[in-house]
Design a protein around this motif. Sequence first.
Motif, PDB file in Angstrom:
ATOM      1  N   ALA A 221       0.908  -1.169  -0.082  1.00  8.62           N
ATOM      2  CA  ALA A 221       0.082  -0.072   0.029  1.00  8.62           C
ATOM      3  C   ALA A 221       0.920   1.268   0.169  1.00  8.62           C
ATOM      4  O   ALA A 221       1.963   1.278   0.482  1.00  8.62           O
ATOM      5  N   GLN A 222       0.351   2.367  -0.656  1.00 12.22           N
ATOM      6  CA  GLN A 222       0.810   3.585  -0.554  1.00 12.22           C
ATOM      7  C   GLN A 222      -0.083   4.573  -0.609  1.00 12.22           C
ATOM      8  O   GLN A 222      -0.928   4.506  -1.543  1.00 12.22           O
ATOM      9  N   ALA A 223       0.209   5.597   0.119  1.00 14.06           N
ATOM     10  CA  ALA A 223      -0.853   6.983   0.037  1.00 14.06           C
ATOM     11  C   ALA A 223      -0.529   7.741  -1.024  1.00 14.06           C
ATOM     12  O   ALA A 223       0.593   8.209  -1.276  1.00 14.06           O
ATOM     13  N   VAL A 224      -1.492   8.052  -1.933  1.00  9.71           N
ATOM     14  CA  VAL A 224      -1.521   8.841  -2.969  1.00  9.71           C
ATOM     15  C   VAL A 224      -1.507  10.274  -2.525  1.00  9.71           C
ATOM     16  O   VAL A 224      -0.764  11.275  -2.954  1.00  9.71           O
ATOM     17  N   ASP A 225      -2.690  10.530  -1.725  1.00 13.62           N
ATOM     18  CA  ASP A 225      -2.749  11.633  -1.061  1.00 13.62           C
ATOM     19  C   ASP A 225      -3.594  11.666   0.022  1.00 13.62           C
ATOM     20  O   ASP A 225      -3.623  10.558   0.697  1.00 13.62           O
ATOM     21  N   ALA A 226      -4.277  12.724   0.489  1.00 19.75           N
ATOM     22  CA  ALA A 226      -4.987  12.831   1.782  1.00 19.75           C
ATOM     23  C   ALA A 226      -6.334  11.896   1.661  1.00 19.75           C
ATOM     24  O   ALA A 226      -6.834  11.692   2.873  1.00 19.75           O
ATOM     25  N   ARG A 227      -6.524  11.481   0.494  1.00 20.47           N
ATOM     26  CA  ARG A 227      -7.833  10.713   0.390  1.00 20.47           C
ATOM     27  C   ARG A 227      -7.642   9.336  -0.316  1.00 20.47           C
ATOM     28  O   ARG A 227      -8.356   8.335   0.253  1.00 20.47           O
ATOM     29  N   ARG A 228      -6.632   9.115  -1.031  1.00 21.33           N
ATOM     30  CA  ARG A 228      -6.544   7.727  -1.815  1.00 21.33           C
ATOM     31  C   ARG A 228      -5.265   6.956  -1.440  1.00 21.33           C
ATOM     32  O   ARG A 228      -4.225   7.614  -1.188  1.00 21.33           O
ATOM     33  N   ILE A 229      -5.592   5.680  -1.398  1.00 23.19           N
ATOM     34  CA  ILE A 229      -4.592   4.831  -0.877  1.00 23.19           C
ATOM     35  C   ILE A 229      -4.414   3.806  -2.213  1.00 23.19           C
ATOM     36  O   ILE A 229      -5.371   3.096  -2.393  1.00 23.19           O
ATOM     37  N   ALA A 230      -3.271   3.831  -2.753  1.00 25.13           N
ATOM     38  CA  ALA A 230      -3.279   2.712  -3.885  1.00 25.13           C
ATOM     39  C   ALA A 230      -2.834   1.262  -3.035  1.00 25.13           C
ATOM     40  O   ALA A 230      -1.747   1.543  -2.160  1.00 25.13           O
ATOM     41  N   VAL A 231      -3.341   0.149  -3.549  1.00 24.94           N
ATOM     42  CA  VAL A 231      -3.057  -1.151  -3.016  1.00 24.94           C
ATOM     43  C   VAL A 231      -2.801  -2.113  -4.116  1.00 24.94           C
ATOM     44  O   VAL A 231      -3.797  -2.131  -4.812  1.00 24.94           O
ATOM     45  N   LYS A 232      -1.674  -2.846  -4.082  1.00 28.12           N
ATOM     46  CA  LYS A 232      -1.368  -3.902  -5.058  1.00 28.12           C
ATOM     47  C   LYS A 232      -2.215  -5.121  -4.685  1.00 28.12           C
ATOM     48  O   LYS A 232      -2.182  -5.402  -3.651  1.00 28.12           O
ATOM     49  N   VAL A 233      -2.886  -5.710  -5.527  1.00 25.45           N
ATOM     50  CA  VAL A 233      -3.688  -6.957  -5.471  1.00 25.45           C
ATOM     51  C   VAL A 233      -3.240  -8.077  -6.222  1.00 25.45           C
ATOM     52  O   VAL A 233      -2.656  -7.953  -7.377  1.00 25.45           O
ATOM     53  N   PRO A 234      -3.706  -9.070  -6.063  1.00 29.34           N
ATOM     54  CA  PRO A 234      -3.209 -10.439  -6.706  1.00 29.34           C
ATOM     55  C   PRO A 234      -4.158 -10.307  -8.180  1.00 29.34           C
ATOM     56  O   PRO A 234      -5.210  -9.775  -8.145  1.00 29.34           O
TER      57      PRO A 234
END
Length: 371
Positions: A221-234
């Motif tokens: 997971a990596q926070a893109v900004d104060a609202r969105r979090i990007a998560v790598k999934v299978p």
Amino acid sequence: MNMKKIFTSIALSMAVLLGNSQLANAERIKDIANLQGVRNNQLVGYGLVVGLDGSGDQTTQTPFTAQSIGNMLAQMGINMTPAEAKKLQLKNVAAVMVTANLPAFAQPGQVLDVNVASIGNAKNLSGGMLVLTPLKGADGNVYAMAQGNLVLGQEGVYPGGARVTPSNKASARIPGGATVERSVPTNVGQNGVVFYELTSTDFATAERLTTAINKKFGTVAQAVDARRIAVKVPTNSHDRVSFLGRLENLEVSPNQALAKVVINPRTGSVVMNQRVQLEPCAIAHGNLSVVVDDRSTTLGKDVSISYVKTGREDEPEDLKTTDTMMNVPQGANLADVVKALNALGASPADLVAILQAMKAAGSLRAELEII
């Protein structure tokens, strides 16, 4: 017991209390964030309600109802001339707008609840039946078909013979009244990444959510900004569903909510969260007087709210002969103020004006929102 053991015991107790406090404030990720792309889609349609007991549209004032009847009959092989259609006086028919929400991943055959509202001058939709109505999305495609008997809210007979009827009889509902005919493609994580969107923008909560995911599943997971979090999934669909099911139930302690007061002046509703605080102030509004006093007493803060007599005819009967003073002891807060004002008969407009004045004076330490 030596001092070392005492300090060790105290440290362990503090750790347990801190852990319990954090656990009490923890929320599941699914409760504070939404998965981007997983959303409802609004559907709308125009239809006819038939079977009313003389409470339908007056077709002379709503010509579109008569036109709709003519079109529907033409589709059934009954042809009428325009002149004949204009002469229709069908008091048991009403033109309505039909709306529904199409949830994400809905498939053909699934049923939806339907809302129906009159757009003509029908007085009562009770007992009516909606004729087969296509429901379209924003792209103009038909996604569901609606039909069924209308149910008005809170209508029924309770034990003892008491009958409850809704105040607005021009709108109704059909539980399970629509059937999905077309699904909306929802691509979630097919490119190997999904985005979680916080319901409230907050940098601290985004950082905590990212940390919790990475602690459980590794660096995904990596926070893109104060609202969105990007998560790598299978990439495999089965593994992806299992992964997201475990991820959304992780518990995170969100940053403390902002103190907020929400007012609906049309209904007089005032909703506040537990972080709302008041500072000392004194407000005079019409015949109402509000005093928040920070006297240092064993009972804490007191709220004094009084009603000043004016001798007007519209004053409450119990206030015409005696002055009224209400004290709300121990723990002065906004809930006490609003409760006491309501007890004295303050109107919704009075509440809005008083709270706005308290906010402007710096006494109301909260965000004020009027809806």
